[in-house]
Write a protein that holds these residues in place. Sequence first.
Motif, PDB file in Angstrom:
ATOM      1  N   ALA A  44       0.806  -1.231   0.000  1.00  0.00           N
ATOM      2  CA  ALA A  44       0.000   0.000   0.000  1.00  0.00           C
ATOM      3  C   ALA A  44       0.832   1.270   0.000  1.00  0.00           C
ATOM      4  CB  ALA A  44      -0.920  -0.001   1.217  1.00  0.00           C
ATOM      5  N   GLY A  45       0.313   2.271  -0.704  1.00  0.00           N
ATOM      6  CA  GLY A  45       0.886   3.615  -0.632  1.00  0.00           C
ATOM      7  C   GLY A  45       0.583   4.203   0.737  1.00  0.00           C
ATOM      8  N   ALA A  46      -0.500   3.691   1.339  1.00  0.00           N
ATOM      9  CA  ALA A  46      -0.900   4.024   2.708  1.00  0.00           C
ATOM     10  C   ALA A  46      -1.133   5.526   2.899  1.00  0.00           C
ATOM     11  CB  ALA A  46       0.100   3.454   3.702  1.00  0.00           C
ATOM     12  N   PHE A  47      -1.869   6.108   1.965  1.00  0.00           N
ATOM     13  CA  PHE A  47      -2.309   7.501   2.104  1.00  0.00           C
ATOM     14  C   PHE A  47      -3.479   7.523   3.090  1.00  0.00           C
ATOM     15  CE2 PHE A  47      -0.376   7.205  -2.083  1.00  0.00           C
ATOM     16  CZ  PHE A  47       0.426   8.328  -2.113  1.00  0.00           C
ATOM     17  N   ILE A  48      -3.447   8.441   4.020  1.00  0.00           N
ATOM     18  CA  ILE A  48      -4.560   8.582   4.971  1.00  0.00           C
ATOM     19  C   ILE A  48      -5.399   9.751   4.462  1.00  0.00           C
ATOM     20  CG2 ILE A  48      -5.176   8.849   7.415  1.00  0.00           C
ATOM     21  CD1 ILE A  48      -3.478   6.316   6.657  1.00  0.00           C
ATOM     22  N   SER A  49      -6.232   9.454   3.496  1.00  0.00           N
ATOM     23  CA  SER A  49      -6.949  10.506   2.769  1.00  0.00           C
ATOM     24  C   SER A  49      -8.445  10.346   2.939  1.00  0.00           C
ATOM     25  CB  SER A  49      -6.608  10.418   1.276  1.00  0.00           C
ATOM     26  OG  SER A  49      -5.212  10.532   1.131  1.00  0.00           O
ATOM     27  N   PRO A  50      -9.196  11.465   2.886  1.00  0.00           N
ATOM     28  CA  PRO A  50     -10.647  11.340   2.999  1.00  0.00           C
ATOM     29  C   PRO A  50     -11.230  10.698   1.753  1.00  0.00           C
ATOM     30  CG  PRO A  50     -10.035  13.615   2.541  1.00  0.00           C
ATOM     31  CD  PRO A  50      -8.753  12.865   2.705  1.00  0.00           C
ATOM     32  N   LYS A  51     -12.318   9.962   1.927  1.00  0.00           N
ATOM     33  CA  LYS A  51     -13.013   9.419   0.754  1.00  0.00           C
ATOM     34  C   LYS A  51     -14.005  10.478   0.294  1.00  0.00           C
ATOM     35  CE  LYS A  51     -15.631   5.426  -0.848  1.00  0.00           C
ATOM     36  NZ  LYS A  51     -14.907   5.216  -2.097  1.00  0.00           N
ATOM     37  N   ILE A  52     -13.924  10.831  -0.984  1.00  0.00           N
ATOM     38  CA  ILE A  52     -14.813  11.869  -1.518  1.00  0.00           C
ATOM     39  C   ILE A  52     -16.137  11.202  -1.881  1.00  0.00           C
ATOM     40  CG2 ILE A  52     -15.077  13.664  -3.308  1.00  0.00           C
ATOM     41  CD1 ILE A  52     -12.612  14.133  -1.471  1.00  0.00           C
ATOM     42  N   SER A  53     -17.131  11.345  -0.987  1.00  0.00           N
ATOM     43  CA  SER A  53     -18.431  10.748  -1.310  1.00  0.00           C
ATOM     44  C   SER A  53     -19.525  11.701  -0.875  1.00  0.00           C
ATOM     45  CB  SER A  53     -18.586   9.378  -0.652  1.00  0.00           C
ATOM     46  OG  SER A  53     -18.158   9.433   0.674  1.00  0.00           O
ATOM     47  N   LYS A  54     -20.732  11.450  -1.352  1.00  0.00           N
ATOM     48  CA  LYS A  54     -21.806  12.427  -1.140  1.00  0.00           C
ATOM     49  C   LYS A  54     -22.536  12.243   0.193  1.00  0.00           C
ATOM     50  CE  LYS A  54     -23.171  14.572  -5.462  1.00  0.00           C
ATOM     51  NZ  LYS A  54     -24.122  14.602  -6.561  1.00  0.00           N
ATOM     52  N   ALA A  55     -23.226  11.137   0.399  1.00  0.00           N
ATOM     53  CA  ALA A  55     -23.999  10.979   1.634  1.00  0.00           C
ATOM     54  C   ALA A  55     -24.160   9.498   1.935  1.00  0.00           C
ATOM     55  CB  ALA A  55     -25.376  11.618   1.460  1.00  0.00           C
ATOM     56  N   GLY A  56     -24.694   9.193   3.108  1.00  0.00           N
ATOM     57  CA  GLY A  56     -24.988   7.808   3.441  1.00  0.00           C
ATOM     58  C   GLY A  56     -24.057   7.231   4.492  1.00  0.00           C
ATOM     59  N   ALA A  57     -24.316   5.940   4.806  1.00  0.00           N
ATOM     60  CA  ALA A  57     -23.574   5.266   5.886  1.00  0.00           C
ATOM     61  C   ALA A  57     -22.075   5.239   5.588  1.00  0.00           C
ATOM     62  CB  ALA A  57     -24.095   3.845   6.044  1.00  0.00           C
ATOM     63  N   LEU A  58     -21.729   4.973   4.315  1.00  0.00           N
ATOM     64  CA  LEU A  58     -20.311   4.876   3.958  1.00  0.00           C
ATOM     65  C   LEU A  58     -19.602   6.208   4.214  1.00  0.00           C
ATOM     66  CD1 LEU A  58     -18.032   3.193   2.721  1.00  0.00           C
ATOM     67  CD2 LEU A  58     -18.746   3.963   0.467  1.00  0.00           C
ATOM     68  N   LYS A  59     -20.235   7.302   3.842  1.00  0.00           N
ATOM     69  CA  LYS A  59     -19.628   8.626   4.036  1.00  0.00           C
ATOM     70  C   LYS A  59     -19.397   8.874   5.533  1.00  0.00           C
ATOM     71  CE  LYS A  59     -20.301  13.507   2.872  1.00  0.00           C
ATOM     72  NZ  LYS A  59     -20.213  14.235   4.106  1.00  0.00           N
ATOM     73  N   GLU A  60     -20.421   8.565   6.338  1.00  0.00           N
ATOM     74  CA  GLU A  60     -20.295   8.823   7.784  1.00  0.00           C
ATOM     75  C   GLU A  60     -19.166   8.011   8.397  1.00  0.00           C
ATOM     76  OE1 GLU A  60     -24.104   8.279   9.705  1.00  0.00           O
ATOM     77  OE2 GLU A  60     -24.971   9.659   8.219  1.00  0.00           O
ATOM     78  N   ILE A  61     -19.096   6.729   8.033  1.00  0.00           N
ATOM     79  CA  ILE A  61     -18.059   5.863   8.607  1.00  0.00           C
ATOM     80  C   ILE A  61     -16.676   6.318   8.140  1.00  0.00           C
ATOM     81  CG2 ILE A  61     -17.125   3.506   8.464  1.00  0.00           C
ATOM     82  CD1 ILE A  61     -20.090   2.581   8.738  1.00  0.00           C
ATOM     83  N   MET A  62     -16.575   6.642   6.851  1.00  0.00           N
ATOM     84  CA  MET A  62     -15.268   7.043   6.322  1.00  0.00           C
ATOM     85  C   MET A  62     -14.793   8.358   6.933  1.00  0.00           C
ATOM     86  SD  MET A  62     -14.292   4.557   4.445  1.00  0.00           S
ATOM     87  CE  MET A  62     -12.736   5.331   4.091  1.00  0.00           C
ATOM     88  N   GLU A  63     -15.719   9.272   7.172  1.00  0.00           N
ATOM     89  CA  GLU A  63     -15.331  10.561   7.771  1.00  0.00           C
ATOM     90  C   GLU A  63     -14.778  10.366   9.163  1.00  0.00           C
ATOM     91  OE1 GLU A  63     -18.126  13.884   5.691  1.00  0.00           O
ATOM     92  OE2 GLU A  63     -18.440  13.523   7.814  1.00  0.00           O
ATOM     93  N   ARG A  64     -15.509   9.552   9.929  1.00  0.00           N
ATOM     94  CA  ARG A  64     -15.094   9.264  11.311  1.00  0.00           C
ATOM     95  C   ARG A  64     -13.752   8.533  11.301  1.00  0.00           C
ATOM     96  NH1 ARG A  64     -18.503   8.101  16.092  1.00  0.00           N
ATOM     97  NH2 ARG A  64     -16.939   8.319  17.716  1.00  0.00           N
ATOM     98  N   ALA A  65     -13.659   7.501  10.423  1.00  0.00           N
ATOM     99  CA  ALA A  65     -12.436   6.697  10.360  1.00  0.00           C
ATOM    100  C   ALA A  65     -11.240   7.566   9.973  1.00  0.00           C
ATOM    101  CB  ALA A  65     -12.611   5.560   9.351  1.00  0.00           C
ATOM    102  N   HIS A  66     -11.448   8.469   9.024  1.00  0.00           N
ATOM    103  CA  HIS A  66     -10.366   9.330   8.558  1.00  0.00           C
ATOM    104  C   HIS A  66      -9.863  10.215   9.694  1.00  0.00           C
ATOM    105  CE1 HIS A  66      -9.000  13.167   6.623  1.00  0.00           C
ATOM    106  NE2 HIS A  66      -8.166  12.293   6.111  1.00  0.00           N
ATOM    107  N   ALA A  67     -10.797  10.806  10.444  1.00  0.00           N
ATOM    108  CA  ALA A  67     -10.405  11.682  11.551  1.00  0.00           C
ATOM    109  C   ALA A  67      -9.657  10.880  12.621  1.00  0.00           C
ATOM    110  CB  ALA A  67     -11.637  12.346  12.151  1.00  0.00           C
ATOM    111  N   GLU A  68     -10.178   9.685  12.928  1.00  0.00           N
ATOM    112  CA  GLU A  68      -9.521   8.861  13.956  1.00  0.00           C
ATOM    113  C   GLU A  68      -8.141   8.394  13.485  1.00  0.00           C
ATOM    114  OE1 GLU A  68     -12.049   5.758  15.593  1.00  0.00           O
ATOM    115  OE2 GLU A  68     -13.690   7.165  15.912  1.00  0.00           O
ATOM    116  N   ALA A  69      -8.038   8.072  12.200  1.00  0.00           N
ATOM    117  CA  ALA A  69      -6.748   7.582  11.672  1.00  0.00           C
ATOM    118  C   ALA A  69      -5.678   8.682  11.712  1.00  0.00           C
ATOM    119  CB  ALA A  69      -6.920   7.060  10.252  1.00  0.00           C
ATOM    120  N   LEU A  70      -6.053   9.897  11.324  1.00  0.00           N
ATOM    121  CA  LEU A  70      -5.066  10.997  11.338  1.00  0.00           C
ATOM    122  C   LEU A  70      -4.513  11.178  12.750  1.00  0.00           C
ATOM    123  CD1 LEU A  70      -6.429  13.954   9.156  1.00  0.00           C
ATOM    124  CD2 LEU A  70      -4.441  12.512   8.704  1.00  0.00           C
ATOM    125  N   GLU A  71      -5.431  11.151  13.715  1.00  0.00           N
ATOM    126  CA  GLU A  71      -5.035  11.344  15.110  1.00  0.00           C
ATOM    127  C   GLU A  71      -4.164  10.169  15.572  1.00  0.00           C
ATOM    128  OE1 GLU A  71      -5.284  12.366  19.224  1.00  0.00           O
ATOM    129  OE2 GLU A  71      -6.298  10.537  18.590  1.00  0.00           O
TER     130      GLU A  71
END
Length: 375
Positions: A44-71
């Motif tokens: 893996a290139g292992a970029f800790i990047s946000p997933k660009i998505s519009k709405a829904g369960a996937l967006k919510e989980i990815m947003e939370r995961a991204h914030a937790e991963a950066l920290e």
Amino acid sequence: MEYDVIIIGAGINGCCSAYTLAQAGLNVALIDQDGIASGGSGAAGAFISPKISKAGALKEIMERAHAEALEFYTTRFPRFTLTKPLLHIANSPQESDKLEHFKRETSLQHSPIDDALQSLLTEEASNDSAVYFTEGAVVDAQGVCRSMAEGIDFYPLKVEQLIHRDEVWQVGDLNAKHLVLALGAYPKLLPIDYVGLRGIWGHRIDIETSTHVPCILHHHVSISPTTKEGIVAIGATHDVHYSPFLGELYDVEQGRAVLLEKASKTLTLNNINIINDYTGLRSGSNDYLPMLGNLVDADATLLCYPHLRHGKAVDPADYVYYPQLTMINGSGGYGFVLAPYLAKRLKEYLVDGKALNLALSPSRFFPRWAKKHQS
Ligand SMILES: Cc1cc2nc3c(=O)[nH]c(=O)nc-3n(C[C@H](O)[C@H](O)[C@H](O)COP(=O)(O)OP(=O)(O)OC[C@H]3O[C@@H](n4cnc5c(N)ncnc54)[C@H](O)[C@@H]3O)c2cc1C
């Protein structure tokens, strides 16, 4: 040897789970047939990047995961984490639409790009929709996995069989109450064909170049900033047709050419010298959500509820599950983003007795599969 938990698979999911459970005081055994980060995670290139998505369960989980991963990576593994701004450029009209929507909604800090960066971009990259995040990160995939596994008992074993007897899982000479399967795109070890996973082959390269890359770039392909060792990573390809398990040879030269051609659409990289190739399989779920949950014993469940085959609904709580067994998988191209989020929920489940999110359960695929498989 007795453990609280045996984890099979030492990719980012297995290593991050082992680290998080050990931090919570559990005695963990970590097993892998080929060594730490030898599967998709090592490529893996292992970029800790946000997933660009519009709405829904996937967006919510990815947003939370991204914030937790950066920290998580910046505070726990700063030695293996490079933080730099991140420029995401849309690579199609559909993505441009999603990106503009994301930009309006996101709480992530972003700003216009500066002239120095602008001057590096090709005309195509300059004209496409883009968002420039103030904070992005990329981790050293192999380094971070090894560091997470430090101090954990590691066993280099190919597991062929799983035995559960007297409320204990037995894997060779190892015994534990709990078993975690973190097998990525490898064969599943249990008859769980209902679990909708597919392997997506990827190739990334490390290059030396006289061009200094000041930030993370995502466009037709991802390009890392220049590291202090003078390396730029470019990746990765997405190939759903190639599989190393089918015995075909992979064409490395062609993969390199694809990567360099895609990178050239973003910026000109001068005096390129390819110094390393990394290839591996991501393991993606059919609905793009990751999987964290218990596994349905399909035969036992169909014996209890034969009418599942005719599409009759049964409460998932009433399915028969393999005891004390949890699967963590299906992270697709976001395994490094999702791993701290999933490992934290696994710890809350095993240690604090908190329920797992049913939306992530592999059992979500079971009723449909049961209906299709009449016998
Ligand atoms: C080229 C490429 C680029 C990527 N870039 C990014 C990125 O920029 N950002 C990001 O977040 N994600 C990225 N990913 C995705 C990420 O790497 C995956 O989501 C992640 O590796 C999944 O980790 P895993 O632990 O589930 O699986 P894996 O890393 O595949 O680990 C599974 C492990 O299980 C072991 N195993 C399987 N069966 C057995 C057995 N029977 N006995 C013993 N051991 C067994 C295997 O040897 C393997 O080591 C990329 C992936 C690839 C391939």
